[in-house]
Enzyme design. Structure first.
Site, PDB file in Angstrom:
ATOM      1  N   HIS A 327       3.102  -0.569  -1.399  1.00  0.00           N
ATOM      2  CA  HIS A 327       3.910   0.658  -0.977  1.00  0.00           C
ATOM      3  C   HIS A 327       4.080   0.813   0.511  1.00  0.00           C
ATOM      4  O   HIS A 327       4.993   1.128   1.122  1.00  0.00           O
ATOM      5  CB  HIS A 327       3.325   1.704  -1.879  1.00  0.00           C
ATOM      6  CG  HIS A 327       4.176   3.117  -1.359  1.00  0.00           C
ATOM      7  ND1 HIS A 327       5.002   3.703  -1.918  1.00  0.00           N
ATOM      8  CD2 HIS A 327       3.411   4.095  -0.308  1.00  0.00           C
ATOM      9  CE1 HIS A 327       5.288   5.038  -1.126  1.00  0.00           C
ATOM     10  NE2 HIS A 327       4.390   4.987  -0.017  1.00  0.00           N
ATOM     11  N   GLU A 328       2.705   0.984   1.256  1.00  0.00           N
ATOM     12  CA  GLU A 328       2.416   1.131   2.268  1.00  0.00           C
ATOM     13  C   GLU A 328       3.065   0.139   3.289  1.00  0.00           C
ATOM     14  O   GLU A 328       3.649   0.425   4.347  1.00  0.00           O
ATOM     15  CB  GLU A 328       0.592   1.258   2.746  1.00  0.00           C
ATOM     16  CG  GLU A 328      -0.021   2.622   2.122  1.00  0.00           C
ATOM     17  CD  GLU A 328       0.577   4.028   2.489  1.00  0.00           C
ATOM     18  OE1 GLU A 328       1.127   3.991   3.967  1.00  0.00           O
ATOM     19  OE2 GLU A 328       0.615   4.626   1.764  1.00  0.00           O
ATOM     20  N   HIS A 331       6.607   0.500   4.024  1.00  0.00           N
ATOM     21  CA  HIS A 331       6.935   1.377   4.974  1.00  0.00           C
ATOM     22  C   HIS A 331       7.227   0.598   6.387  1.00  0.00           C
ATOM     23  O   HIS A 331       8.056   0.712   7.172  1.00  0.00           O
ATOM     24  CB  HIS A 331       6.027   2.561   5.199  1.00  0.00           C
ATOM     25  CG  HIS A 331       6.073   3.490   4.369  1.00  0.00           C
ATOM     26  ND1 HIS A 331       7.086   4.314   4.097  1.00  0.00           N
ATOM     27  CD2 HIS A 331       5.026   4.104   3.617  1.00  0.00           C
ATOM     28  CE1 HIS A 331       6.943   5.191   3.046  1.00  0.00           C
ATOM     29  NE2 HIS A 331       5.542   5.312   2.707  1.00  0.00           N
ATOM     30  N   GLU A 407       9.786   7.246   0.855  1.00  0.00           N
ATOM     31  CA  GLU A 407       8.897   7.116  -0.132  1.00  0.00           C
ATOM     32  C   GLU A 407       9.351   6.321  -1.296  1.00  0.00           C
ATOM     33  O   GLU A 407       8.780   5.484  -1.835  1.00  0.00           O
ATOM     34  CB  GLU A 407       8.286   8.434  -0.384  1.00  0.00           C
ATOM     35  CG  GLU A 407       7.202   9.157   0.592  1.00  0.00           C
ATOM     36  CD  GLU A 407       6.179   8.435   0.952  1.00  0.00           C
ATOM     37  OE1 GLU A 407       5.536   7.574  -0.037  1.00  0.00           O
ATOM     38  OE2 GLU A 407       5.807   8.182   2.050  1.00  0.00           O
TER      39      GLU A 407
END
Length: 467
Positions: A327-328, A331, A407
């Site tokens: 997920h990070e 970004h 997100e």
């Protein structure tokens, strides 16, 4: 007739009184709006006493009740601290606190041999006194939050000694950065001529990039211990995943966040081909000090921190940690970090440009008690903090909406990496470990949540999880 009369009275007021009253009224309008939203959310905490049906598979009733009480306590504390802050700010403005502090700063710098012509020296004394005042008045609230609320709900890992040592260290480090940067900024504004706003903006851009670069290597280690993630399966898997998306990873660190709190986190930093990943030990089931039993003969406490024995394991398994990192890294891959920097710098440039337009307006200074002098630092404070406050509120809301969108995109990226199932279980675990309450009032959520509510994120991941 009453409206017309009040309109006439308002028009008759001098410009500086109108500016002052507008600033004060807007500040209270924002406070009342925030208090209204918080009241709506507190009502949700009070009335939602049973696990809703759609959360049955996600949360047990014990954790649900714990998180409900924790968030209720936090919201109540936030109400009182917010009220105090608003009243304090109003009293400072009404009693002429800013011109008084400026005059006091002039007296102190004068005693040190710096006359009124040394405006930058006086500005630094003013800044030091203002931040000291803020630190002292904020201390009781910080102590209560840490040693009553966080302690009561099992998050605080600090002793009183560690807390004060940490607070003093933070204050000193902040001054070491703030004072030199401010003095250089004021100097640039003074000598920059008609286009000073361009030079001032470029200077703040360079400072922010330097701080982002050095923060994790030189500033963060002053407060927490960073150790390289030991060689092993997790490190190997992280490196493989980073390589698969061309993330230029150079190092992976574990930070001892458990010395301070049992909340968990992960982030990456660095520019160009020099990226590092930082994992909080509280995120990692294998490394969290909170999962380890004290060694024989130890009572689990030392002079700085205390370890609380927990019934349930905290943190995520390796696969779940990888999903959180997926997920990070999403970004980064989707350009969210760069987009945020661009938005931030465009906003910064606009603010400096408007500051250049407004700085010559003597009424702005007179509105806050500066009739004879127009110090640059005070101008920055009045314009950036007070005059821009309506714009700042709108911008903040827009960035919250954008953040939620980012997100969802980062979750979708982790899903594409095949991490949907693990991210699903990691989000549940992290929500449980951090006692997040999964039910929220829709207006409160829309205005405040930079991350989408848990149920919405899980719903988006569910389809892929079931495939």
């Amino acid at each position: 007739a009453v409206m017309a009369l009040s309109g006439d009275l308002w028009a008759e007021l001098p410009a500086e009184r109108r500016i002052f009253c507008s600033v004060l009224l807007f500040s209270w309008a924002v406070y009342l709006w925030e208090a209204f939203l918080a009241h709506r959310q507190r009502r949700v905490y009070r009335t939602t006493t049973h696990v809703p049906q759609e959360l049955g598979q996600i949360m047990d009733s014990e954790t649900f009740e714990k998180s409900r009480l924790y968030q209720l306590d936090k919201s109540t504390f936030s109400f009182w601290s917010g009220l105090y802050s608003e009243v304090e700010g109003t009293m400072i403005l009404l009693c002429g606190g800013i011109p008084f502090l400026w005059k006091l700063s002039g007296q102190i710098s004068g005693r040190a041999g710096f006359g009124p012509e040394y405006e930058i020296v006086q500005s630094l004394v003013f800044l030091l006194l203002a931040t000291l005042f803020s630190a002292v008045t904020g201390l009781p609230w910080s102590l209560y939050n840490t040693f009553v609320i966080e302690e009561k709900h099992g998050f605080n890992q600090q002793t009183l000694g560690f807390f004060f040592k940490d607070a003093i260290k933070k204050f000193v480090v902040t001054q070491c950065i703030l004072l030199p940067v401010t003095s250089l900024l004021l100097y640039i504004i003074k000598i920059g001529g008609d286009y000073f706003f361009i030079y001032a903006w470029l200077f703040t851009l360079v400072v922010s990039l330097v701080l982002v670069t050095i923060y994790a290597d030189y500033i963060a280690p002053l407060f927490d211990k960073f150790i390289p993630l030991p060689e092993g399966e997790l490190k190997q898997q992280i490196e493989v995943m980073a390589k698969s998306i061309d993330f230029p990873l150079t190092k992976v660190y574990v930070v001892e966040g458990s010395k301070r709190s049992s909340h968990s986190n992960a982030y990456f930093y660095g520019f160009f081909k020099n990226k590092r990943i930082v994992l909080f030990d509280t995120l990692l089931e294998e490394y969290s000090a909170l999962n380890k039993e004290p060694a024989e003969g130890e009572d689990g406490e030392n002079e700085e921190t205390k370890s609380k024995t927990k019934n349930k394991k905290q943190g995520c398994k390796n696969e779940e940690v990888l999903a959180v990192l997926g997920h990070e890294l999403g970004h980064w891959k989707l350009g969210h970090t760069v987009k945020n920097i661009i938005i931030s710098q465009m906003n910064s440039f606009l603010c400096f440009f408007l500051f250049a337009v407004l700085i010559g307006q003597k009424e702005l200074f007179a509105a806050f008690g500066f009739y004879d002098t127009q110090p640059t630092l005070i101008g920055l404070m009045i314009i950036f903090q007070f005059i821009f406050s309506p714009y700042n509120e709108v911008l903040s809301f827009c960035l919250t909406v954008l953040s939620r969108r980012f997100e969802f995109q980062a979750d979708a990226f982790a899903k594409e990496l095949g991490k949907a199932k693990d991210l699903y279980s990691a989000l549940i675990k992290l929500n449980k470990d951090n006692l997040g309450f999964p039910v929220s009032d829709w207006i409160f959520s829309m205005w405040h949540y930079s991350h989408p509510p848990l149920l919405e994120r899980l719903q988006a991941l569910k389809d892929a999880k079931q495939e």
